[in-house]
Design an enzyme around this catalytic site. Structure first.
Site, short mmCIF file in Angstrom:
data_model
loop_
_atom_site.label_atom_id
_atom_site.label_comp_id
_atom_site.label_asym_id
_atom_site.label_seq_id
_atom_site.Cartn_x
_atom_site.Cartn_y
_atom_site.Cartn_z
N HIS A 1 -3.64 8.52 -14.54
CA HIS A 1 -3.93 8.48 -15.96
C HIS A 1 -5.32 9.04 -16.30
CE1 HIS A 1 -0.32 6.20 -16.08
NE2 HIS A 1 -0.42 5.94 -17.36
N TYR B 1 7.24 -6.53 -13.63
CA TYR B 1 6.88 -5.18 -14.10
C TYR B 1 5.38 -4.91 -13.94
CZ TYR B 1 6.28 -1.14 -17.17
OH TYR B 1 5.96 0.10 -17.65
N GLY C 1 7.26 2.52 -16.63
CA GLY C 1 8.10 3.39 -17.46
C GLY C 1 9.45 3.61 -16.82
#
Length: 153
Positions: free
Chosen positions: A83, A53, A60
């Site tokens: 972000h 991950y 997400g």
């Protein structure tokens, strides 16, 4: 002698000295070894294609999206860009510098897999007082700090 990020205890007094520019920050050989070892684990994950991950998957809801070996560094660039969405007035540059010092100190402990070159860039910015503009508002994700931290890089 500068503060040794990732190794020495960072007190509020040390942090203030660094933010005021009366004390520099450096990486010790021990910190560099730990950072390089941790980055080596990430390199092995990428080279072996082990699905992990956030290294070679999306984030997400896109966690099942596999990222190719060639695009893993692009993934990291894209996550910072996506972000960096803060708004509002900039926070006080002293606070932004303190955020950089704290982030450098945590990353220099060698648990994140970050590349030493990123820490070197942070060291230059801190020691030469090159402070990014960090907007006072913005949040992405559950932790609430991803947008402000993305502006540091």
């Amino acid at each position: 002698v500068g503060f040794k990020a990732g190794i020495e205890a960072l007190t509020i007094q040390e942090l203030i000295k660094i933010c005021e520019g009366t004390k520099s920050v450096e990486l010790s050989e021990k910190a560099v070894e730990k950072v390089n070892e941790s980055a080596g684990y990430v390199d092995k994950i990428i080279d072996n294609g082990t699905v992990t991950y956030g290294i070679n998957t999306g984030f997400g809801p896109l966690c099942s999206t596999i990222i190719s070996k060639e695009d893993t560094s692009k993934l990291q660039d894209n996550i910072l860009r996506s972000h960096s969405v803060g708004v509002g007035k900039p926070i006080d540059p002293k606070i932004a510098k303190a955020m950089m010092v704290l982030k450098l100190h945590a990353l220099a402990m060698g648990f994140s897999g970050i590349q030493k070159s990123t820490l070197d860039r942070l060291l230059v910015f801190i020691n030469k007082n090159i402070i990014p503009v960090v907007p006072e508002q913005g949040s992405v994700g559950a932790s609430g700090d991803l947008a402000p931290l993305a502006h540091l890089f």
